[in-house]
Design a protein around this motif. Structure first.
Motif, PDB file in Angstrom:
ATOM      1  N   GLU A  48      40.408  -4.526 -46.318  1.00  0.00           N
ATOM      2  CA  GLU A  48      40.550  -3.053 -45.451  1.00  0.00           C
ATOM      3  C   GLU A  48      40.074  -3.589 -44.097  1.00  0.00           C
ATOM      4  O   GLU A  48      39.109  -4.064 -43.770  1.00  0.00           O
ATOM      5  N   ALA A  49      40.595  -2.719 -43.148  1.00  0.00           N
ATOM      6  CA  ALA A  49      40.207  -2.678 -41.888  1.00  0.00           C
ATOM      7  C   ALA A  49      40.707  -1.190 -41.235  1.00  0.00           C
ATOM      8  O   ALA A  49      41.621  -0.746 -42.025  1.00  0.00           O
ATOM      9  N   PRO A  50      40.102  -1.106 -40.066  1.00  0.00           N
ATOM     10  CA  PRO A  50      40.530   0.194 -39.405  1.00  0.00           C
ATOM     11  C   PRO A  50      42.122   0.056 -39.052  1.00  0.00           C
ATOM     12  O   PRO A  50      42.488  -1.368 -38.798  1.00  0.00           O
ATOM     13  N   ALA A  51      43.079   0.940 -39.146  1.00  0.00           N
ATOM     14  CA  ALA A  51      44.218   0.891 -38.709  1.00  0.00           C
ATOM     15  C   ALA A  51      44.504   0.241 -37.516  1.00  0.00           C
ATOM     16  O   ALA A  51      43.899   0.472 -36.323  1.00  0.00           O
ATOM     17  N   THR A  52      45.199  -0.631 -37.229  1.00  0.00           N
ATOM     18  CA  THR A  52      45.333  -1.527 -35.940  1.00  0.00           C
ATOM     19  C   THR A  52      46.821  -2.194 -35.730  1.00  0.00           C
ATOM     20  O   THR A  52      47.567  -2.067 -36.841  1.00  0.00           O
ATOM     21  N   ASP A  53      47.262  -2.638 -34.632  1.00  0.00           N
ATOM     22  CA  ASP A  53      48.369  -3.325 -34.610  1.00  0.00           C
ATOM     23  C   ASP A  53      48.326  -4.613 -35.316  1.00  0.00           C
ATOM     24  O   ASP A  53      47.516  -5.499 -35.330  1.00  0.00           O
ATOM     25  N   ILE A  54      49.410  -4.873 -35.942  1.00  0.00           N
ATOM     26  CA  ILE A  54      49.628  -5.861 -36.965  1.00  0.00           C
ATOM     27  C   ILE A  54      49.669  -7.260 -36.269  1.00  0.00           C
ATOM     28  O   ILE A  54      48.962  -8.412 -36.687  1.00  0.00           O
ATOM     29  N   ALA A  55      50.301  -7.384 -35.058  1.00  0.00           N
ATOM     30  CA  ALA A  55      50.310  -8.765 -34.289  1.00  0.00           C
ATOM     31  C   ALA A  55      49.044  -8.977 -34.053  1.00  0.00           C
ATOM     32  O   ALA A  55      48.648 -10.234 -33.976  1.00  0.00           O
ATOM     33  N   ASP A  56      48.172  -7.981 -33.277  1.00  0.00           N
ATOM     34  CA  ASP A  56      46.809  -8.309 -33.034  1.00  0.00           C
ATOM     35  C   ASP A  56      46.113  -8.717 -34.256  1.00  0.00           C
ATOM     36  O   ASP A  56      45.295  -9.674 -33.925  1.00  0.00           O
ATOM     37  N   LEU A  57      46.143  -8.149 -35.557  1.00  0.00           N
ATOM     38  CA  LEU A  57      45.327  -8.606 -36.642  1.00  0.00           C
ATOM     39  C   LEU A  57      45.836  -9.943 -36.946  1.00  0.00           C
ATOM     40  O   LEU A  57      44.985 -10.769 -37.388  1.00  0.00           O
ATOM     41  N   GLU A  58      47.241 -10.260 -36.879  1.00  0.00           N
ATOM     42  CA  GLU A  58      47.724 -11.689 -37.300  1.00  0.00           C
ATOM     43  C   GLU A  58      46.986 -12.680 -36.083  1.00  0.00           C
ATOM     44  O   GLU A  58      46.494 -14.103 -36.700  1.00  0.00           O
ATOM     45  N   GLN A  59      46.888 -12.386 -34.856  1.00  0.00           N
ATOM     46  CA  GLN A  59      46.638 -13.315 -33.925  1.00  0.00           C
ATOM     47  C   GLN A  59      44.968 -13.411 -34.250  1.00  0.00           C
ATOM     48  O   GLN A  59      44.334 -14.679 -34.023  1.00  0.00           O
TER      49      GLN A  59
END
Length: 181
Positions: A48-59
């Motif tokens: 779980e994490a705060p909602a965020t940009d998927i690409a940013d999370l992948e990076q």
């Protein structure tokens, strides 16, 4: 908080070295990801994490992985709703019920090119199937052929960044994220 599924392309670090799932969970915790848990020892992480940009999370995950384990690995992230949609969209439910380990999906970072997916038909054996659903590539592999030409044809160079999981894993990950909804 949002639930996410992260899929590592590879957990092989070098000859005789593999990522230990406890170390992967610890890496996720150091990134501030909550309740990280793994499914089998093949690089499946739910957190779980705060909602965020998927690409940013992948990076962020890829950078942390490289720092922690000394090797770059592509990591594909999907939010829970997207993962549940992917699982519900399985175009091969009958085959999945019979041979879940022979049905797989190549989960793509970006949708697979339509022309590249069409070109895969040249590699499909008589008892195999391939179809694209929302840019991900679903395959029924031959039980009779231990090495499918189709598997090799779904590589990064032809299809783009992605990683494959069999139906049993897809289903179990869906159960993990569905229980968090």
């Amino acid at each position: 908080m949002q639930t996410y599924v992260a899929l590592l392309y590879s957990i092989i670090l070098g000859e005789g070295r593999r990522v230990v799932m406890a170390d992967l969970k610890a890496m996720a915790e150091q990134l501030g990801l909550k309740n990280p848990r793994t499914l089998v020892a093949t690089g499946n992480l739910v957190f779980e994490a705060p909602a965020t940009d998927i690409a940013d999370l992948e990076q962020r995950l890829e950078a942390a992985f490289e720092k922690t384990f000394g090797r770059h690995v592509d990591i594909i992230v999907r939010n829970a709703q997207n993962w549940l949609t992917l699982a519900a969209g399985n175009p091969f439910p009958a085959e999945s019920a019979l041979v879940g380990d022979q049905v797989a999906v190549r989960v793509m970072r970006e949708p697979a090119p339509v022309d590249a997916v069409a070109a895969l038909q040249a590699y499909v054996a008589e008892d195999e199937k391939v179809v694209s659903v929302s840019g991900d590539i679903w395959v029924v592999f031959s039980r009779a052929r231990p090495s499918s030409r189709l598997l090799a044809a779904t590589n990064h160079k032809r299809m783009g960044i992605g990683t494959s999981r069999n139906w049993n894993t897809v289903r179990r990950l869906a159960e993990m994220v569905d229980s968090r909804q």
